[in-house]
Write a protein that holds these residues in place. Structure first.
Motif, PDB file in Angstrom:
ATOM      1  N   PHE A   1       0.834  -1.200   0.000  1.00  0.00           N
ATOM      2  CA  PHE A   1       0.000   0.000   0.000  1.00  0.00           C
ATOM      3  C   PHE A   1       0.870   1.253   0.000  1.00  0.00           C
ATOM      4  N   ALA A   2       1.894   1.254   0.828  1.00  0.00           N
ATOM      5  CA  ALA A   2       2.771   2.421   0.907  1.00  0.00           C
ATOM      6  C   ALA A   2       3.479   2.647  -0.428  1.00  0.00           C
ATOM      7  N   TYR A   3       3.957   1.578  -1.043  1.00  0.00           N
ATOM      8  CA  TYR A   3       4.627   1.664  -2.345  1.00  0.00           C
ATOM      9  C   TYR A   3       3.662   2.218  -3.395  1.00  0.00           C
ATOM     10  N   ALA A   4       2.436   1.684  -3.412  1.00  0.00           N
ATOM     11  CA  ALA A   4       1.437   2.137  -4.381  1.00  0.00           C
ATOM     12  C   ALA A   4       1.075   3.605  -4.140  1.00  0.00           C
ATOM     13  N   ALA A   5       0.863   3.963  -2.877  1.00  0.00           N
ATOM     14  CA  ALA A   5       0.487   5.336  -2.554  1.00  0.00           C
ATOM     15  C   ALA A   5       1.574   6.322  -2.969  1.00  0.00           C
ATOM     16  N   ALA A   6       2.831   5.939  -2.799  1.00  0.00           N
ATOM     17  CA  ALA A   6       3.948   6.797  -3.185  1.00  0.00           C
ATOM     18  C   ALA A   6       3.982   7.029  -4.690  1.00  0.00           C
ATOM     19  N   ARG A   7       3.318   6.167  -5.427  1.00  0.00           N
ATOM     20  CA  ARG A   7       3.271   6.280  -6.887  1.00  0.00           C
ATOM     21  C   ARG A   7       1.894   6.745  -7.377  1.00  0.00           C
ATOM     22  N   GLY A   8       1.078   7.199  -6.424  1.00  0.00           N
ATOM     23  CA  GLY A   8      -0.223   7.748  -6.780  1.00  0.00           C
ATOM     24  C   GLY A   8      -1.291   6.712  -7.094  1.00  0.00           C
ATOM     25  N   ILE A   9      -1.092   5.474  -6.656  1.00  0.00           N
ATOM     26  CA  ILE A   9      -2.061   4.408  -6.905  1.00  0.00           C
ATOM     27  C   ILE A   9      -2.905   4.246  -5.650  1.00  0.00           C
ATOM     28  N   SER A  10      -4.218   4.228  -5.804  1.00  0.00           N
ATOM     29  CA  SER A  10      -5.105   4.130  -4.651  1.00  0.00           C
ATOM     30  C   SER A  10      -5.216   2.683  -4.165  1.00  0.00           C
ATOM     31  N   ALA A  11      -5.654   2.522  -2.927  1.00  0.00           N
ATOM     32  CA  ALA A  11      -5.849   1.194  -2.351  1.00  0.00           C
ATOM     33  C   ALA A  11      -6.849   0.406  -3.170  1.00  0.00           C
ATOM     34  N   ALA A  12      -7.860   1.067  -3.721  1.00  0.00           N
ATOM     35  CA  ALA A  12      -8.872   0.375  -4.528  1.00  0.00           C
ATOM     36  C   ALA A  12      -8.226  -0.295  -5.731  1.00  0.00           C
ATOM     37  N   HIS A  13      -7.212   0.324  -6.310  1.00  0.00           N
ATOM     38  CA  HIS A  13      -6.521  -0.277  -7.469  1.00  0.00           C
ATOM     39  C   HIS A  13      -5.629  -1.444  -7.055  1.00  0.00           C
TER      40      HIS A  13
END
Length: 163
Positions: A148-160
């Motif tokens: 989640f942290a990696y995705a969030a840092a790249r602008g990807i939401s938890a839903a994705h």
């Protein structure tokens, strides 16, 4: 919770609901929650139903892994007493490849140090199995949070992440 939210929360708890070994069981348990009666008719899972779902998923995982855990436990039970020492727990976990990094090993060591052992300082299989499952859940939950942290840092939401 909706079914999708329940599965996402199982993942965050480290229960790996998307793994092939358990995905069908989770789907069946969710259908069972639905068929057991939806008191308010909203089609969602109540807190009580979710807690039952967690218990059932944990039980399912335990049954799946029990043979491998038992085999490894017995390798470290040199005298056949049905109990192993703390270092035997760590050796079994190492053999089961439960941790891969120094931080994960430190968590495992902390769990063993805080673990509920017998009066003689040894662990029986039931305690070993319970501790092993908790360690696995904790490690999977940490990996999920890191994703989640990696995705969030790249602008990807938890839903994705769950899509």
């Amino acid at each position: 919770l909706s079914h999708q939210e329940a599965v996402a929360l199982l993942k965050r708890l480290g229960l790996e609901p998307y793994r092939a070994a358990v995905a069908k069981k989770v789907a069946a348990l969710l259908r069972q929650c639905e068929s057991d009666g939806d008191g308010d008719g909203d089609g969602e899972i109540s807190f009580r139903e979710f807690v039952r779902l967690v218990v059932r998923v944990r039980h399912h995982w335990r049954r799946i892994r029990e043979d491998a855990h038992s085999e490894e436990f017995n390798k470290h039970d040199g005298d056949g007493s049905g109990r192993i020492e703390r270092r035997g727990v760590m050796a079994a976990w190492r053999a089961l490849r439960l941790y891969r990094s120094g931080a994960e090993e430190a968590l495992a060591r902390r769990m063993v140090a805080e673990g509920r052992c017998n009066e003689d300082g040894l662990f029986d299989f039931a305690t070993f199995q319970e501790m092993t499952e908790r360690l696995m859940e904790c490690l999977h939950a940490r990996a999920t949070e890191a994703s989640f942290a990696y995705a969030a840092a790249r602008g990807i939401s938890a839903a994705h992440v769950f899509a």
